[in-house]
Design a protein around this motif. Structure first.
Motif, short mmCIF file in Angstrom:
data_model
loop_
_atom_site.label_atom_id
_atom_site.label_comp_id
_atom_site.label_asym_id
_atom_site.label_seq_id
_atom_site.Cartn_x
_atom_site.Cartn_y
_atom_site.Cartn_z
N LEU A 24 -7.65 -6.96 -25.95
CA LEU A 24 -8.06 -5.86 -25.10
C LEU A 24 -8.17 -4.58 -25.91
CD1 LEU A 24 -5.71 -6.60 -22.07
CD2 LEU A 24 -8.16 -7.06 -22.20
N PRO A 25 -9.08 -3.68 -25.52
CA PRO A 25 -9.14 -2.38 -26.20
C PRO A 25 -7.93 -1.54 -25.86
CG PRO A 25 -10.68 -2.46 -24.36
CD PRO A 25 -10.15 -3.85 -24.52
N ALA A 26 -7.74 -0.44 -26.58
CA ALA A 26 -6.57 0.41 -26.40
C ALA A 26 -6.51 1.00 -25.00
CB ALA A 26 -6.56 1.51 -27.44
N GLN A 27 -7.65 1.17 -24.36
CA GLN A 27 -7.70 1.71 -23.01
C GLN A 27 -9.00 1.22 -22.36
OE1 GLN A 27 -6.18 5.79 -22.13
NE2 GLN A 27 -8.28 6.22 -21.55
N PHE A 28 -8.92 0.83 -21.10
CA PHE A 28 -10.10 0.30 -20.44
C PHE A 28 -9.95 0.49 -18.93
CE2 PHE A 28 -6.99 -2.98 -21.02
CZ PHE A 28 -6.97 -3.71 -19.84
N GLN A 29 -11.02 0.16 -18.21
CA GLN A 29 -11.02 0.28 -16.76
C GLN A 29 -11.12 -1.10 -16.13
OE1 GLN A 29 -14.38 2.98 -16.19
NE2 GLN A 29 -12.98 4.62 -15.61
N VAL A 30 -10.47 -1.24 -14.95
CA VAL A 30 -10.55 -2.49 -14.18
C VAL A 30 -10.93 -2.15 -12.75
CG1 VAL A 30 -8.91 -3.77 -15.61
CG2 VAL A 30 -8.07 -2.41 -13.69
N ARG A 31 -11.60 -3.09 -12.11
CA ARG A 31 -11.96 -2.95 -10.70
C ARG A 31 -11.17 -3.98 -9.90
NH1 ARG A 31 -17.10 -3.76 -10.95
NH2 ARG A 31 -17.78 -1.58 -10.87
N VAL A 32 -10.56 -3.58 -8.79
CA VAL A 32 -9.77 -4.47 -7.95
C VAL A 32 -10.72 -5.35 -7.14
CG1 VAL A 32 -8.03 -4.63 -6.14
CG2 VAL A 32 -7.93 -2.76 -7.80
N LEU A 33 -10.61 -6.67 -7.36
CA LEU A 33 -11.45 -7.62 -6.61
C LEU A 33 -10.74 -8.18 -5.40
CD1 LEU A 33 -13.11 -9.66 -9.53
CD2 LEU A 33 -13.99 -7.66 -8.33
N SER A 34 -9.43 -8.42 -5.51
CA SER A 34 -8.66 -8.94 -4.38
C SER A 34 -7.22 -8.51 -4.52
CB SER A 34 -8.77 -10.47 -4.30
OG SER A 34 -8.12 -11.06 -5.41
N LEU A 35 -6.47 -8.49 -3.41
CA LEU A 35 -5.05 -8.13 -3.41
C LEU A 35 -4.22 -9.37 -3.07
CD1 LEU A 35 -5.31 -4.66 -1.64
CD2 LEU A 35 -5.03 -5.11 -4.08
N GLY A 36 -2.94 -9.15 -2.75
CA GLY A 36 -2.06 -10.27 -2.45
C GLY A 36 -1.04 -10.45 -3.56
N ALA A 37 -0.40 -11.65 -3.56
CA ALA A 37 0.65 -11.91 -4.55
C ALA A 37 0.10 -11.93 -5.97
CB ALA A 37 1.34 -13.23 -4.24
N GLN A 89 -0.13 -1.68 -18.50
CA GLN A 89 0.19 -0.58 -17.60
C GLN A 89 -1.09 -0.22 -16.85
OE1 GLN A 89 2.18 2.84 -19.23
NE2 GLN A 89 1.48 4.17 -17.57
N ILE A 90 -1.05 -0.37 -15.54
CA ILE A 90 -2.20 -0.05 -14.70
C ILE A 90 -1.73 1.00 -13.71
CG2 ILE A 90 -3.94 -0.93 -13.11
CD1 ILE A 90 -3.63 -3.65 -14.35
N LEU A 126 -9.42 1.37 -11.72
CA LEU A 126 -8.17 1.89 -12.24
C LEU A 126 -8.20 1.90 -13.77
CD1 LEU A 126 -5.82 -0.24 -9.95
CD2 LEU A 126 -6.59 2.10 -9.53
N LEU A 127 -7.41 2.81 -14.35
CA LEU A 127 -7.27 2.89 -15.80
C LEU A 127 -6.14 1.99 -16.25
CD1 LEU A 127 -8.46 4.38 -18.28
CD2 LEU A 127 -6.61 6.05 -18.01
N GLY A 161 0.79 -1.22 0.00
CA GLY A 161 0.00 0.00 0.00
C GLY A 161 0.81 1.26 0.00
N SER A 162 2.14 1.16 -0.04
CA SER A 162 2.97 2.36 0.04
C SER A 162 3.21 2.99 -1.32
CB SER A 162 4.31 2.03 0.70
OG SER A 162 4.99 1.05 -0.07
N ALA A 163 3.37 2.17 -2.37
CA ALA A 163 3.70 2.71 -3.68
C ALA A 163 2.46 3.04 -4.50
CB ALA A 163 4.59 1.72 -4.47
N ALA A 164 1.39 2.36 -4.23
CA ALA A 164 0.17 2.57 -5.03
C ALA A 164 -1.03 2.53 -4.10
CB ALA A 164 0.06 1.52 -6.12
N PRO A 165 -1.28 3.62 -3.37
CA PRO A 165 -2.39 3.61 -2.42
C PRO A 165 -3.75 3.42 -3.09
CG PRO A 165 -1.50 5.83 -2.73
CD PRO A 165 -0.57 4.90 -3.39
N SER A 166 -3.83 3.64 -4.41
CA SER A 166 -5.12 3.47 -5.06
C SER A 166 -5.50 2.01 -5.25
CB SER A 166 -5.11 4.18 -6.42
OG SER A 166 -4.12 3.61 -7.25
N TRP A 167 -4.54 1.11 -5.05
CA TRP A 167 -4.83 -0.32 -5.19
C TRP A 167 -5.52 -0.81 -3.93
CZ3 TRP A 167 -3.46 -4.19 -8.91
CH2 TRP A 167 -2.92 -3.67 -10.10
N ARG A 168 -6.80 -0.61 -3.87
CA ARG A 168 -7.62 -1.12 -2.76
C ARG A 168 -8.77 -1.91 -3.37
NH1 ARG A 168 -7.10 4.42 -1.05
NH2 ARG A 168 -5.59 4.62 0.66
N ILE A 169 -9.29 -2.85 -2.63
CA ILE A 169 -10.41 -3.64 -3.13
C ILE A 169 -11.58 -2.71 -3.43
CG2 ILE A 169 -12.11 -5.41 -2.50
CD1 ILE A 169 -9.95 -6.79 -0.90
#
Length: 381
Positions: A62-75, A47-48, A31-32, A19-27
């Motif tokens: 995949l399209p040239a640009q799209f959105q993803v939703r974080v479902l789970s974290l971890g390895a 590139q996310i 993300l773009l 969570g230090s380098a990318a605080p936006s990565w939360r469940i």
């Protein structure tokens, strides 16, 4: 999608996971993302945000640009790819052109009838030249039966005219005198000078785009007897003006449709000089991923209706080095004629290093796929 860190992002990934380098990565975060290519292992490089990661993508390109939703974290975080909103500009363009478009067969019939008029030689030189260039843009059957000839015919089918013109500065412009759409544009500009353009709007039900309809063999069209009688050329020129506009709308619908799908797919129509007339070869080329084993390759379908053979349709599935070929024909004698060529075809494919999994020909044409979508409903509302 199952996300794994690449060597490019190994240092930042540990920070992202904590969570230090990318605080936006939360469940639940959206993300773009954009694809950067495919690595040697066949994984998508994405590139996310500020991270570069590898993705095991189920379901295709995949399209040239799209959105993803974080479902789970971890390895191995799990990301859900969100549906892309329809492009309103593209939808508006489809709505405008779908009622105007028509197949090439009526245009080819008008050209045949016009060529038989003796007074054609009295038309203005620039109009005769435009008609000659349209004739030149149609390949012969012998040309499309060779690999290089088919490639050139696809490139000059009109579907890729703008991409051929969009050359970086300093690069020589490609020869475009044989491009089908370019020839149609030249001809319609001259026809519009002589008289107001007739309405080409379809008064019946609007047909869906070609990729959603699937392959359809197109027989030659016939003109009303009133247009075939006498030597007058003006009625044929009036009809030609409408047929050219409908053919242009047909090309543009195919261009718009190929730009709107999640997977690379094209429906390509190539007018051909045939025996005592002209015919239309329809090709469907699409990138495919087998949901069962994950194998990737290309599907090529074709449809053609020749006076001597009737309607013929085929599908080739290439998963290198394996190939499957299925053919259909509307006439029983055509099935027999095609099957007599199977021995020579097997030998040619084996010489190319391909392993033939299936080679068959069936009587009757296959049912078109059911590909109607919300895009169609928006386009025809």
């Amino acid at each position: 999608m199952i996300i794994q860190p690449t060597s490019l992002a190994a240092l930042t990934w540990a920070g992202a996971a904590s969570g230090s380098a990318a605080p936006s990565w939360r469940i639940g975060s959206v993300l773009l993302a954009r694809p950067l290519g495919v690595n040697a292992q066949g994984l998508q490089v994405l590139q996310i945000g500020t991270l570069t990661v590898e993705a095991d993508v189920a379901g295709g390109q995949l399209p040239a640009q799209f959105q993803v939703r974080v479902l789970s974290l971890g390895a191995q975080p799990q990301l859900e790819m969100l549906a892309q909103p329809s492009d309103p500009v593209l939808q508006r363009a489809l709505r405008e052109r779908l009622p105007q478009q028509n197949g090439y067969a009526p245009l080819l019939a008008t050209l045949d009838a016009l060529a038989q008029r003796p007074v054609l030689r009295q038309l203005p030189p620039e109009l005769r030249n435009a008609l000659a260039l349209l004739e030149q843009a149609m390949p012969s059957p012998a040309e499309v039966t060779r690999g290089e000839g088919l490639r050139v015919a696809i490139e000059h089918s009109g579907l890729f005219l703008e991409s051929l013109l969009a050359r970086p500065p300093g690069q020589p412009a490609p020869p475009l005198q044989d491009d089908w759409k370019g020839a149609l544009l030249r001809l319609v500009a001259l026809l519009d000078r002589r008289a107001p353009a007739p309405s080409t709007r379809n008064t019946g039900d609007t047909a869906p785009p070609m990729l959603q309809r699937g392959l359809q063999a197109q027989p030659r069209a016939s003109l009303p007897p009133s247009l075939l009688a006498g030597d007058e050329v003006e009625p044929l020129l009036d009809r030609l003006q409408g047929d050219v506009k409908a053919a242009l709308a047909r090309v543009e619908v195919a261009q718009l449709e190929s730009a709107s799908g999640p997977l690379p797919a094209w429906m390509i129509e190539i007018p051909l000089h045939g025996v005592d007339g002209r015919d239309v070869l329809q090709l469907q080329l699409e990138y495919a991923i087998d949901t069962g084993d994950g194998s990737r390759g290309w599907n090529l379908g074709f449809a053609l209706d020749l006076p001597a053979l009737g309607a013929v349709q085929g599908e080739l599935q290439l998963r290198e080095p394996r190939l499957s070929v299925r053919l259909w024909a509307a006439q029983a004698d055509t099935v027999q004629r095609l099957e007599r060529q199977f021995g020579a075809l097997r030998q040619r494919l084996a010489a190319c290093g391909l392993l033939l999994d299936q080679l068959s020909c069936q009587l009757g044409l296959p049912e078109p796929p059911n590909r109607y979508s919300a895009v169609l409903l928006q386009a025809t509302a």
